[in-house]
Scaffold this motif. Sequence first.
Motif, PDB file in Angstrom:
ATOM      1  N   ALA A   8      10.589  -6.188  11.933  1.00  0.00           N
ATOM      2  CA  ALA A   8      12.110  -5.478  12.247  1.00  0.00           C
ATOM      3  C   ALA A   8      11.801  -3.934  12.290  1.00  0.00           C
ATOM      4  O   ALA A   8      12.606  -3.079  12.275  1.00  0.00           O
ATOM      5  N   HIS A   9      10.658  -3.608  12.248  1.00  0.00           N
ATOM      6  CA  HIS A   9      10.295  -2.106  12.469  1.00  0.00           C
ATOM      7  C   HIS A   9      10.470  -1.471  13.482  1.00  0.00           C
ATOM      8  O   HIS A   9      10.520  -2.357  14.672  1.00  0.00           O
ATOM      9  N   GLY A  10      10.767  -0.088  13.710  1.00  0.00           N
ATOM     10  CA  GLY A  10      10.815   0.418  14.912  1.00  0.00           C
ATOM     11  C   GLY A  10      12.245   0.183  15.848  1.00  0.00           C
ATOM     12  O   GLY A  10      12.480   0.847  16.738  1.00  0.00           O
ATOM     13  N   ARG A  11      13.177  -0.001  14.974  1.00  0.00           N
ATOM     14  CA  ARG A  11      14.462  -0.140  15.455  1.00  0.00           C
ATOM     15  C   ARG A  11      15.555   0.777  14.956  1.00  0.00           C
ATOM     16  O   ARG A  11      16.758   0.498  15.169  1.00  0.00           O
ATOM     17  N   GLY A  12      15.140   1.604  14.086  1.00  0.00           N
ATOM     18  CA  GLY A  12      16.065   2.556  13.574  1.00  0.00           C
ATOM     19  C   GLY A  12      16.776   1.807  12.306  1.00  0.00           C
ATOM     20  O   GLY A  12      17.667   2.477  11.784  1.00  0.00           O
ATOM     21  N   LEU A  13      16.451   0.478  11.941  1.00  0.00           N
ATOM     22  CA  LEU A  13      16.963  -0.071  10.748  1.00  0.00           C
ATOM     23  C   LEU A  13      17.021   0.810   9.240  1.00  0.00           C
ATOM     24  O   LEU A  13      17.699   0.962   8.464  1.00  0.00           O
ATOM     25  N   ALA A  14      15.966   1.115   9.237  1.00  0.00           N
ATOM     26  CA  ALA A  14      15.387   1.649   7.860  1.00  0.00           C
ATOM     27  C   ALA A  14      16.137   3.150   7.840  1.00  0.00           C
ATOM     28  O   ALA A  14      16.837   3.395   6.695  1.00  0.00           O
ATOM     29  N   THR A  15      16.153   3.774   8.939  1.00  0.00           N
ATOM     30  CA  THR A  15      16.872   5.228   9.003  1.00  0.00           C
ATOM     31  C   THR A  15      18.368   4.906   8.552  1.00  0.00           C
ATOM     32  O   THR A  15      19.212   5.641   7.936  1.00  0.00           O
ATOM     33  N   ALA A  16      18.810   3.781   9.389  1.00  0.00           N
ATOM     34  CA  ALA A  16      20.284   3.427   8.989  1.00  0.00           C
ATOM     35  C   ALA A  16      20.449   3.013   7.760  1.00  0.00           C
ATOM     36  O   ALA A  16      21.401   3.285   7.110  1.00  0.00           O
ATOM     37  N   PHE A  24       0.417   9.850   3.272  1.00  0.00           N
ATOM     38  CA  PHE A  24      -0.230   9.167   4.641  1.00  0.00           C
ATOM     39  C   PHE A  24       0.950   8.366   5.347  1.00  0.00           C
ATOM     40  O   PHE A  24       0.620   7.916   6.166  1.00  0.00           O
ATOM     41  N   ASN A  25       1.974   8.054   4.688  1.00  0.00           N
ATOM     42  CA  ASN A  25       3.241   7.202   5.131  1.00  0.00           C
ATOM     43  C   ASN A  25       3.870   8.042   6.113  1.00  0.00           C
ATOM     44  O   ASN A  25       5.012   8.211   5.690  1.00  0.00           O
ATOM     45  N   LEU A  26       3.486   8.323   7.192  1.00  0.00           N
ATOM     46  CA  LEU A  26       4.190   9.130   8.263  1.00  0.00           C
ATOM     47  C   LEU A  26       5.444   8.570   8.580  1.00  0.00           C
ATOM     48  O   LEU A  26       6.601   8.785   8.938  1.00  0.00           O
ATOM     49  N   GLN A  67       8.174   9.176   5.900  1.00  0.00           N
ATOM     50  CA  GLN A  67       8.362  10.439   6.102  1.00  0.00           C
ATOM     51  C   GLN A  67       9.565  10.766   7.218  1.00  0.00           C
ATOM     52  O   GLN A  67      10.401  11.456   7.176  1.00  0.00           O
ATOM     53  N   SER A  68       9.216  10.098   8.287  1.00  0.00           N
ATOM     54  CA  SER A  68       9.907  10.369   9.378  1.00  0.00           C
ATOM     55  C   SER A  68      11.381   9.558   9.009  1.00  0.00           C
ATOM     56  O   SER A  68      12.248  10.405   9.648  1.00  0.00           O
ATOM     57  N   VAL A  69      11.516   8.754   8.621  1.00  0.00           N
ATOM     58  CA  VAL A  69      12.841   7.914   8.148  1.00  0.00           C
ATOM     59  C   VAL A  69      13.669   9.025   7.350  1.00  0.00           C
ATOM     60  O   VAL A  69      14.972   9.132   7.694  1.00  0.00           O
ATOM     61  N   THR A  99      11.346   1.933  -3.198  1.00  0.00           N
ATOM     62  CA  THR A  99      10.974   0.739  -2.814  1.00  0.00           C
ATOM     63  C   THR A  99      11.594   0.339  -1.552  1.00  0.00           C
ATOM     64  O   THR A  99      12.208  -0.639  -1.323  1.00  0.00           O
ATOM     65  N   LEU A 100      11.747   1.390  -0.776  1.00  0.00           N
ATOM     66  CA  LEU A 100      12.235   0.997   0.741  1.00  0.00           C
ATOM     67  C   LEU A 100      11.159   0.381   1.572  1.00  0.00           C
ATOM     68  O   LEU A 100      10.025   0.596   1.443  1.00  0.00           O
ATOM     69  N   MET A 101      11.621  -0.952   2.115  1.00  0.00           N
ATOM     70  CA  MET A 101      10.774  -1.910   2.660  1.00  0.00           C
ATOM     71  C   MET A 101      11.443  -2.692   3.588  1.00  0.00           C
ATOM     72  O   MET A 101      12.695  -3.051   3.647  1.00  0.00           O
ATOM     73  N   LEU A 102      10.830  -2.901   4.757  1.00  0.00           N
ATOM     74  CA  LEU A 102      11.214  -3.642   5.899  1.00  0.00           C
ATOM     75  C   LEU A 102       9.983  -4.822   6.182  1.00  0.00           C
ATOM     76  O   LEU A 102       9.056  -4.322   6.516  1.00  0.00           O
ATOM     77  N   SER A 103      10.537  -5.856   6.738  1.00  0.00           N
ATOM     78  CA  SER A 103       9.637  -6.754   7.210  1.00  0.00           C
ATOM     79  C   SER A 103       9.144  -6.313   8.671  1.00  0.00           C
ATOM     80  O   SER A 103       9.834  -5.593   9.408  1.00  0.00           O
ATOM     81  N   GLU A 147      13.505  12.072   6.960  1.00  0.00           N
ATOM     82  CA  GLU A 147      13.769  13.408   7.712  1.00  0.00           C
ATOM     83  C   GLU A 147      14.861  13.005   8.690  1.00  0.00           C
ATOM     84  O   GLU A 147      15.869  13.676   8.909  1.00  0.00           O
ATOM     85  N   ARG A 148      14.767  11.905   9.386  1.00  0.00           N
ATOM     86  CA  ARG A 148      15.905  11.375  10.458  1.00  0.00           C
ATOM     87  C   ARG A 148      16.976  11.372   9.628  1.00  0.00           C
ATOM     88  O   ARG A 148      18.254  11.319  10.280  1.00  0.00           O
ATOM     89  N   ALA A 149      16.985  10.701   8.389  1.00  0.00           N
ATOM     90  CA  ALA A 149      18.255  10.586   7.683  1.00  0.00           C
ATOM     91  C   ALA A 149      18.946  11.775   7.175  1.00  0.00           C
ATOM     92  O   ALA A 149      19.915  11.755   6.547  1.00  0.00           O
ATOM     93  N   ARG A 209       0.789  -1.127  -0.218  1.00  0.00           N
ATOM     94  CA  ARG A 209       0.252   0.045  -0.129  1.00  0.00           C
ATOM     95  C   ARG A 209       0.919   1.148  -0.109  1.00  0.00           C
ATOM     96  O   ARG A 209       0.264   2.460  -0.325  1.00  0.00           O
ATOM     97  N   THR A 210       2.030   1.178   0.172  1.00  0.00           N
ATOM     98  CA  THR A 210       3.153   2.425   0.351  1.00  0.00           C
ATOM     99  C   THR A 210       3.915   2.457  -0.889  1.00  0.00           C
ATOM    100  O   THR A 210       4.763   3.510  -0.917  1.00  0.00           O
ATOM    101  N   LEU A 211       4.027   1.335  -1.600  1.00  0.00           N
ATOM    102  CA  LEU A 211       4.852   1.536  -2.762  1.00  0.00           C
ATOM    103  C   LEU A 211       4.092   1.773  -4.126  1.00  0.00           C
ATOM    104  O   LEU A 211       2.929   1.773  -4.160  1.00  0.00           O
TER     105      LEU A 211
END
Length: 157
Positions: free
Chosen positions: A81-89, A114-116, A119-121, A74-78, A123-125, A24-26
Amino acid sequence: MLRSATTDDLDALVALASRPEIARTLAFDTAATLPSVFEVASGEVLVIEDGGVLVGGVRWHLTNHRSRIAEIRTLMLSPEAHGRGLATAAVRALAERLFTKHRLHRVEAEVLGFNLPAQSVFERAGFVREGIRRRAYNREGGWQDSVFFGLLADEFV
Ligand SMILES: CC(C)(COP(=O)(O)OP(=O)(O)OC[C@H]1O[C@@H](n2cnc3c(N)ncnc32)[C@H](O)[C@@H]1OP(=O)(O)O)[C@@H](O)C(=O)NCCC(=O)NCCS
Protein backbone atom coordinates in the motif's frame (compact mmCIF):
# COMPACT_ATOMS: atom_id res chain seq x y z
CA MET A 1 -9.98 5.33 6.17
CA LEU A 2 -9.02 5.64 9.84
CA ARG A 3 -11.00 3.76 12.47
CA SER A 4 -10.47 2.65 16.06
CA ALA A 5 -8.90 -0.80 16.23
CA THR A 6 -10.63 -3.65 18.02
CA THR A 7 -9.05 -6.77 19.46
CA ASP A 8 -10.09 -8.52 16.21
CA ASP A 9 -7.47 -6.38 14.43
CA LEU A 10 -4.70 -7.27 16.83
CA ASP A 11 -3.24 -10.26 14.94
CA ALA A 12 -3.04 -8.32 11.67
CA LEU A 13 -1.41 -5.33 13.36
CA VAL A 14 1.12 -7.49 15.23
CA ALA A 15 1.93 -9.33 11.98
CA LEU A 16 2.52 -5.99 10.25
CA ALA A 17 4.72 -4.67 13.07
CA SER A 18 6.73 -7.92 12.92
CA ARG A 19 7.65 -7.62 9.24
CA PRO A 20 11.40 -6.94 9.17
CA GLU A 21 11.13 -3.93 6.85
CA ILE A 22 8.62 -2.33 9.24
CA ALA A 23 10.12 -3.51 12.56
CA ARG A 24 13.44 -1.78 11.70
CA THR A 25 11.69 1.60 11.78
CA LEU A 26 9.70 1.18 15.02
CA ALA A 27 10.61 0.95 18.70
CA PHE A 28 12.30 -2.44 19.05
CA ASP A 29 9.57 -3.96 21.26
CA THR A 30 6.54 -2.68 19.30
CA ALA A 31 5.15 -6.06 18.15
CA ALA A 32 5.51 -7.55 21.63
CA THR A 33 3.90 -4.63 23.44
CA LEU A 34 1.09 -3.86 20.97
CA PRO A 35 -1.45 -6.11 22.78
CA SER A 36 -0.90 -4.27 26.07
CA VAL A 37 -1.36 -0.78 24.58
CA PHE A 38 -4.93 -1.70 23.60
CA GLU A 39 -5.79 -1.38 27.25
CA VAL A 40 -4.14 1.99 27.81
CA ALA A 41 -6.79 4.64 28.49
CA SER A 42 -4.57 7.61 27.59
CA GLY A 43 -4.37 6.83 23.89
CA GLU A 44 -5.74 4.75 21.07
CA VAL A 45 -4.77 2.21 18.43
CA LEU A 46 -6.21 2.92 14.97
CA VAL A 47 -6.49 0.93 11.78
CA ILE A 48 -5.72 2.43 8.36
CA GLU A 49 -8.09 1.02 5.76
CA ASP A 50 -8.15 1.19 1.99
CA GLY A 51 -11.47 0.21 0.43
CA GLY A 52 -12.54 -1.42 3.69
CA VAL A 53 -9.37 -3.55 3.91
CA LEU A 54 -6.86 -3.20 6.75
CA VAL A 55 -3.61 -1.96 5.22
CA GLY A 56 -1.94 -0.39 8.23
CA GLY A 57 -2.09 1.01 11.70
CA VAL A 58 -1.08 3.92 13.85
CA ARG A 59 -1.46 4.81 17.51
CA TRP A 60 -1.29 7.86 19.69
CA HIS A 61 -0.50 8.33 23.33
CA LEU A 62 -1.23 11.27 25.63
CA THR A 63 2.22 12.19 26.96
CA ASN A 64 1.27 15.35 28.89
CA HIS A 65 -2.27 15.71 30.21
CA ARG A 66 -1.93 19.24 31.62
CA SER A 67 -0.32 20.71 28.49
CA ARG A 68 -2.46 18.54 26.16
CA ILE A 69 0.37 16.89 24.23
CA ALA A 70 0.13 13.58 22.39
CA GLU A 71 2.70 11.57 20.46
CA ILE A 72 1.92 9.65 17.28
CA ARG A 73 3.59 6.25 17.34
CA THR A 74 3.68 2.98 15.40
CA LEU A 75 2.73 4.38 12.00
CA MET A 76 2.92 1.46 9.58
CA LEU A 77 1.55 0.48 6.21
CA SER A 78 1.66 -2.80 4.38
CA PRO A 79 4.40 -2.46 1.69
CA GLU A 80 1.79 -3.21 -1.01
CA ALA A 81 0.00 0.00 0.00
CA HIS A 82 3.04 2.29 -0.02
CA GLY A 83 3.53 5.30 -2.24
CA ARG A 84 -0.11 6.30 -2.70
CA GLY A 85 -0.28 8.98 -0.03
CA LEU A 86 -2.23 6.78 2.38
CA ALA A 87 0.17 7.37 5.28
CA THR A 88 0.12 11.14 4.80
CA ALA A 89 -3.69 11.12 4.66
CA ALA A 90 -3.84 8.94 7.79
CA VAL A 91 -1.50 11.24 9.74
CA ARG A 92 -3.56 14.27 8.72
CA ALA A 93 -6.80 12.55 9.70
CA LEU A 94 -5.31 11.56 13.04
CA ALA A 95 -4.03 15.09 13.70
CA GLU A 96 -7.49 16.44 12.96
CA ARG A 97 -9.03 13.90 15.34
CA LEU A 98 -6.59 14.89 18.08
CA PHE A 99 -7.09 18.63 17.66
CA THR A 100 -10.86 18.61 17.26
CA LYS A 101 -12.27 15.63 19.16
CA HIS A 102 -9.60 15.50 21.88
CA ARG A 103 -8.86 19.25 21.92
CA LEU A 104 -5.10 18.78 22.14
CA HIS A 105 -2.64 21.63 21.91
CA ARG A 106 0.35 19.85 20.41
CA VAL A 107 1.02 16.60 18.54
CA GLU A 108 4.52 15.15 18.26
CA ALA A 109 6.34 12.33 16.49
CA GLU A 110 9.86 10.95 16.56
CA VAL A 111 11.33 9.32 13.45
CA LEU A 112 14.66 7.53 13.01
CA GLY A 113 17.13 9.58 10.99
CA PHE A 114 17.45 6.98 8.23
CA ASN A 115 13.68 6.76 7.76
CA LEU A 116 13.27 9.29 4.96
CA PRO A 117 9.80 8.12 3.82
CA ALA A 118 8.36 8.65 7.31
CA GLN A 119 10.02 12.07 7.59
CA SER A 120 8.46 12.98 4.28
CA VAL A 121 5.05 11.83 5.53
CA PHE A 122 5.13 14.06 8.63
CA GLU A 123 6.38 17.04 6.65
CA ARG A 124 3.70 16.55 3.99
CA ALA A 125 1.11 16.31 6.76
CA GLY A 126 2.16 19.75 8.00
CA PHE A 127 4.45 18.89 10.90
CA VAL A 128 7.49 21.06 11.60
CA ARG A 129 10.92 19.46 11.91
CA GLU A 130 11.89 20.66 15.39
CA GLY A 131 15.18 19.02 16.16
CA ILE A 132 17.59 16.14 16.02
CA ARG A 133 18.32 13.76 18.86
CA ARG A 134 21.89 12.82 18.04
CA ARG A 135 22.94 9.16 18.07
CA ALA A 136 19.95 8.32 20.22
CA TYR A 137 19.30 4.69 19.31
CA ASN A 138 21.54 1.70 18.78
CA ARG A 139 19.96 0.17 15.68
CA GLU A 140 21.16 -1.60 12.56
CA GLY A 141 24.68 -2.01 13.88
CA GLY A 142 25.30 1.59 14.89
CA TRP A 143 24.03 4.72 16.61
CA GLN A 144 21.17 6.41 14.80
CA ASP A 145 19.91 9.96 15.09
CA SER A 146 16.22 10.59 15.50
CA VAL A 147 14.22 13.54 14.23
CA PHE A 148 11.50 15.28 16.24
CA PHE A 149 8.40 16.61 14.52
CA GLY A 150 5.71 18.81 16.09
CA LEU A 151 2.39 20.33 15.07
CA LEU A 152 0.38 22.88 17.04
CA ALA A 153 -3.39 23.14 17.00
CA ASP A 154 -3.34 26.65 15.55
CA GLU A 155 -0.98 25.55 12.76
CA PHE A 156 -3.30 22.82 11.55
CA VAL A 157 -5.21 23.95 8.47
C1 LIG B 1 6.40 5.48 6.41
C2 LIG B 1 5.25 4.82 5.64
C3 LIG B 1 4.06 4.65 6.57
C4 LIG B 1 4.93 5.74 4.47
O1 LIG B 1 3.89 5.13 3.70
P1 LIG B 1 3.57 5.63 2.23
O2 LIG B 1 2.25 5.13 1.81
O3 LIG B 1 4.69 5.32 1.33
O4 LIG B 1 3.47 7.16 2.47
P2 LIG B 1 3.03 8.28 1.48
O5 LIG B 1 2.74 7.68 0.12
O6 LIG B 1 1.94 9.05 2.15
O7 LIG B 1 4.34 9.19 1.40
C5 LIG B 1 5.59 8.61 1.22
C6 LIG B 1 6.59 9.72 1.01
O8 LIG B 1 7.91 9.20 1.20
C7 LIG B 1 8.68 9.53 0.07
N1 LIG B 1 9.71 8.51 -0.04
C8 LIG B 1 9.54 7.21 -0.32
N2 LIG B 1 10.74 6.60 -0.31
C9 LIG B 1 11.66 7.55 -0.03
C10 LIG B 1 13.07 7.55 0.13
N3 LIG B 1 13.78 6.43 0.03
N4 LIG B 1 13.68 8.71 0.42
C11 LIG B 1 12.99 9.85 0.56
N5 LIG B 1 11.65 9.91 0.46
C12 LIG B 1 11.00 8.76 0.15
C13 LIG B 1 7.71 9.56 -1.05
O9 LIG B 1 8.22 10.30 -2.16
C14 LIG B 1 6.56 10.29 -0.39
O10 LIG B 1 6.84 11.65 -0.25
P3 LIG B 1 6.05 12.76 -1.12
O11 LIG B 1 4.60 12.63 -0.74
O12 LIG B 1 6.66 14.04 -0.66
O13 LIG B 1 6.32 12.39 -2.55
C15 LIG B 1 5.63 3.47 5.05
O14 LIG B 1 6.77 3.64 4.26
C16 LIG B 1 5.91 2.41 6.11
O15 LIG B 1 5.00 1.76 6.60
N6 LIG B 1 7.18 2.24 6.43
C17 LIG B 1 7.58 1.28 7.46
C18 LIG B 1 7.13 1.76 8.84
C19 LIG B 1 7.60 3.15 9.17
O16 LIG B 1 8.60 3.64 8.66
N7 LIG B 1 6.85 3.79 10.06
C20 LIG B 1 7.16 5.10 10.55
C21 LIG B 1 7.82 5.02 11.88
S1 LIG B 1 8.15 6.64 12.54
